[in-house]
Enzyme design. Structure first.
Site, mmCIF file in Angstrom:
data_model
loop_
_atom_site.group_PDB
_atom_site.id
_atom_site.type_symbol
_atom_site.label_atom_id
_atom_site.label_comp_id
_atom_site.label_asym_id
_atom_site.label_seq_id
_atom_site.Cartn_x
_atom_site.Cartn_y
_atom_site.Cartn_z
ATOM 1 N N GLU B 364 0.721 -1.138 0.161
ATOM 2 C CA GLU B 364 0.014 -0.013 -0.093
ATOM 3 C C GLU B 364 0.959 1.285 -0.134
ATOM 4 O O GLU B 364 0.603 2.382 0.741
ATOM 5 C CB GLU B 364 -1.027 0.047 1.167
ATOM 6 N N SER B 367 7.566 2.506 2.593
ATOM 7 C CA SER B 367 7.609 3.829 3.533
ATOM 8 C C SER B 367 8.090 5.081 2.839
ATOM 9 O O SER B 367 7.852 6.093 3.229
ATOM 10 C CB SER B 367 8.880 3.681 4.644
#
Lengths: 249, 380
Positions: B364, B367
Site C-alpha cells: 500500500e 515507507s
C-alpha cells in the site's frame, strides 16, 4: 415458551485479578469486564432452543451497575430478543439476586430459566438453587445436555460419579456446566441489530426486594505463593511424608 | 476521548477478541509453519459477516467505516498478522466497489462480499511497475458491449485461494490520456482467460497467498466497470490511502502481539539469579515501544475518524501508516531481543514477527512513498 437468562457482569476471565491494597476486595478500576462465561453458555443454549423452534423468545436480565447494560448488549448481539436491567450499586448477594429474579419471573412467566451454575467472581453457586426454592419450581443444576419435551425437560447433569439424567416438570430452572455447549461469536449483522433491541431499565425498589447484605467480607487476600517441591527416593519415603508431614493419609 | 469505543465498536471488538482467542490462536500455528491458507478458519470468519464492517448497511455492511475496520485489522493482526492480511486485501476491492461502483455492481459484488460468500483480490501492481501505478500496462479494449482485458499483475493476495470469487483490475482503457486513461473492472473467477499463478514462499504474510494473475483476452461486460471510465488512477489512490489505515492497524496489532510475547517470556526469564526485567537495558526499550504503540493507535484512530467524516485524509493516513509500520518492525525486534537466543528459533512465535512486520513497510505504498506524500503536503 419464553426463556429467561440471567447474566452477570464479572471481571474478564483473562484478567489477572489483583487484591486491593486495603484488602476489602479485588481491584475493579480499569479492569476489563465481560459476561460470566457460564452465563454465555446459558444464552447460547436458550438461542439454540429458539432456533430449534422450542422457544419463542429469549430475554436476558442483568442485576448490577448501569454498565451491566453492556453485558446485556453482549447477549442481544449473540441473538437474544430483549433485555431487562435491574440497576443496583455495590455487591448483591445471591439471595437478593434470587429474590429479584423471582419477582421478574412472576412478571415474565417464562417456561424455563437458564442460569450459569456460578459466577467466576465470587463462585457462590447458589442463585439458581435459591431461585428454584423461592419459585417452587423443579431444578437441574450442572447441566451438560438439555432436551425439551413439551413443557417438560430432560436434563443430563454432571455429578461426581458421572452423568445423571433427570426429568423435570416445567416451568423449571436449569444451571449450565462447561460442556453444555460452545457459545457462538456475535456476528456483525447481530451486533448491528443489538442496538435496536429494547432494554427495560428497572431499579431494585421496583420489585420491593430488600438488598441488605447478610454477609460481611472481613478480608480478601492473595493465595499463598507456591512452594518448591521435593524429590523422594522411594515409595516408603513418599508414604511416610504423606502421613507425617502432609497429614493427608 | 479519541480512543473510546462506541457501543457497536465495543461489541465488535469483544466478538473479534473472542474469535481470536477461541478460533485463530489455538488453530493457526500449523498453517503458519506450512505457509498455508487456513481455508476453514477463514470460512468461519466470513460467516460472521465481519468483512462488511466498514460498508453501507444498504448493501449488507455494518456501516462502521474506517474506524470499525481498523479495529478488525488490529485484532486479527494481534492474533496472527497474516490473518489481517487476508482481511485487508479483501477490503481493497470492496472499498473500490463501495466507493465508486454503481448500485447494480454493489448489489452483485459488494453484498455477497459483505455476507462472506467468497473473498476478492486486487490487481494493481504489475511486474515492472512496483509502486508506480501510473505506469500500468494491462489493457482493456472496448468491443461491443464488453471490454477485453489482457496483461498481468503481481502480489495479488487472496487470489490463489479456494475462497476467491473475483478480482478488481486496473487497466488502461485510453492510452492517449496517460494517467487519466485508467479504469477499474471486476473480473469474476471462471472468466475464460483469467489465470492464477503459483504462490511464492514469503517471510511475511505466511498464511496469505500472494500470486501472479494473468489476463489473456478476458471478456467482461461493460457493466463490470467500476465507476467512470478514466477514473482508475483516482480510485486506486483513494483506495490505497484508505488501505493504509488498515495496514497501519495491522502494524499496531502486530506490535501488541510482540509486546504480549515479550512480557510473557521475559517474566519467567532470569539472568545471574535476577529476573531480566529488573534490568533497564530491556525494560526501557519496551517502555519506548509501548509509548510508540500508543502514538500509532492515536494516529490510526484520527486518520480513520477523518476518513469517516468525509474530510481530507491522505496526509494523515500516510503518516499513520509510515509510523505504525516502522514502529511494528522496531517493537518486533525488541521483543525478539528479550527472547535472546531462543528468539531466532522458529518454534518461538516471536521469530516470525520480523518478517511479518517487514511486509507492512512495503505494501500500500512503501515507507518511501509515504514520505514522498508527506513531503509533497509539506511543500505544497
Amino acid at each position: 415458551m419464553k426463556v429467561l437468562v440471567p447474566v452477570k457482569r464479572v471481571v474478564d476471565y483473562n484478567v489477572k485479578v489483583r487484591v486491593k491494597s486495603d484488602g476489602t476486595g479485588v481491584e475493579l478500576a480499569n479492569v476489563k469486564m465481560s459476561m460470566n462465561p457460564f452465563d454465555e453458555i446459558a444464552v447460547e443454549e436458550a438461542l439454540r432452543l429458539k432456533e430449534a423452534g422450542k422457544a419463542t423468545e429469549v430475554v436476558v436480565v442483568s442485576i448490577g451497575p448501569a454498565q451491566a447494560s453492556e453485558t446485556i448488549r453482549t447477549g442481544l448481539a449473540m441473538g437474544a430478543d430483549r433485555g431487562i436491567l435491574v440497576k443496583v450499586e455495590g455487591n448483591v448477594e445471591p439471595l437478593a439476586v434470587a429474590k429479584l429474579l423471582k419477582a421478574i419471573a412472576d412478571e415474565e412467566k417464562p417456561g424455563l430459566i437458564i442460569l450459569g451454575k456460578q459466577a467466576i467472581d465470587d463462585d457462590s453457586n447458589q442463585t439458581g438453587q435459591m431461585l428454584a426454592a423461592l419459585l417452587g419450581w423443579s431444578q437441574a443444576t450442572f447441566a451438560s445436555k438439555l432436551e425439551v419435551d413439551g413443557s417438560d425437560f430432560k436434563v443430563t447433569r454432571e455429578v461426581d460419579g458421572g452423568l445423571q439424567t433427570i426429568k423435570l416438570k416445567g416451568p423449571a430452572i436449569v444451571t449450565t456446566d462447561l460442556r453444555l455447549n460452545e457459545p457462538r461469536y456475535a456476528s456483525l449483522p447481530n451486533i448491528m441489530k443489538a442496538k435496536k433491541k429494547p432494554i427495560d431499565d428497572k431499579n431494585a425498589s421496583d420489585y420491593g426486594v430488600d438488598l441488605t447484605p447478610h454477609l460481611e467480607v472481613l478480608k480478601t487476600s492473595e493465595p499463598p505463593g507456591r512452594k518448591g517441591g521435593v524429590k523422594v527416593k522411594d515409595v516408603a519415603e513418599l508414604v511416610s511424608k504423606l502421613k507425617n508431614e502432609a497429614g493427608v493419609l | 476521548m479519541l480512543l473510546d469505543l462506541n457501543e457497536e465498536e465495543t461489541l465488535l471488538k469483544e466478538s473479534l477478541d473472542q474469535f481470536a482467542a477461541g478460533a485463530i490462536r489455538p488453530k493457526i500455528k500449523p498453517f503458519v509453519d506450512r505457509h498455508e491458507f487456513p481455508t476453514d478458519l477463514v470460512k468461519e470468519f466470513l460467516s460472521l459477516g465481519f468483512m462488511g464492517t466498514a460498508y453501507d448497511p444498504n448493501f449488507g455492511g455494518g456501516g462502521l467505516g474506517a474506524r470499525g475496520s481498523s479495529i478488525v485489522a488490529e485484532v486479527l493482526a494481534r492474533a496472527e498478522p497474516g490473518f489481517a492480511a487476508i482481511y485487508l486485501c479483501n477490503s481493497a476491492p470492496m472499498s473500490v466497489i463501495a466507493r465508486y461502483g454503481s448500485d447494480e455492481l454493489k448489489r452483485k459484488w459488494l453484498e455477497p462480499l459483505c455476507r462472506g460468500d467468497f473473498i476478492a483480490s486486487f490487481g494493481v501492481t504489475e511486474p515492472s511497475g512496483g509502486s508506480d501505478v501510473a505506469s500500468i500496462k494491462t489493457r482493456a479494449v472496448e468491443d461491443g458491449d464488453s471490454f477485453v482485458l489482457s496483461g498481468s499483475k503481481v502480489f495479488s493476495t487472496n487470489a490463489g485461494t479456494p475462497l476467491h470469487g473475483a478480482s478488481t483490475f486496473v487497466a488502461v482503457t485510453d492510452p492517449e490520456l496517460g494517467p487519466k486513461g485508467l479504469s477499474t473492472f471486476v473480473v469474476p473467477v471462471g472468466t475464460p482467460g483469467f489465470k492464477v499463478g503459483k504462490p511464492g514462499r514469503k517471510i511475511g504474510w505466511r498464511i496469505a497467498d500472494s500470486v501472479e494473475l494473468f489476463l489473456d483476452d478476458c471478456r467482461v461486460p461493460k457493466s463490470n466497470m467500476v465507476g467512470n471510465r478514466g477514473d482508475g488512477l483516482k480510485q486506486i489512490l483513494t483506495t490505497l490511502s484508505l488501505g493504509r489505515i488498515l495496514v497501519g492497524a495491522s502494524g499496531l496489532g502486530l506490535a501488541r502481539k510482540a509486546m504480549d510475547l515479550a512480557k510473557v517470556y521475559g517474566a519467567g526469564r532470569k539472568i545471574g539469579g535476577t529476573p531480566i526485567f529488573n534490568h533497564q537495558g530491556l525494560t526501557f526499550p519496551l517502555a519506548d515501544g509501548l509509548t510508540k504503540i500508543h502514538a500509532a493507535e492515536l494516529m490510526i484512530r484520527n486518520a480513520a475518524c477523518l476518513a469517516d467524516a468525509g474530510r481530507p485524509f491522505r496526509l494523515e493516513t500516510s503518516m499513520a501508516k509510515l509510523f505504525a509500520t516502522e514502529m511494528a518492525s522496531e517493537v518486533a525486534d525488541i521483543a525478539l531481543q528479550v527472547h535472546g537466543g531462543y528468539g531466532v528459533f522458529e518454534e518461538y512465535e516471536v521469530s516470525g514477527l520480523l518478517g511479518e512486520a517487514r511486509v507492512l513497510r512495503i505494501l500500500e505504498g512503501t515507507s518511501e512513498i509515504q514520505r514522498l506524500v508527506i513531503a509533497r503536503e509539506l511543500l505544497a
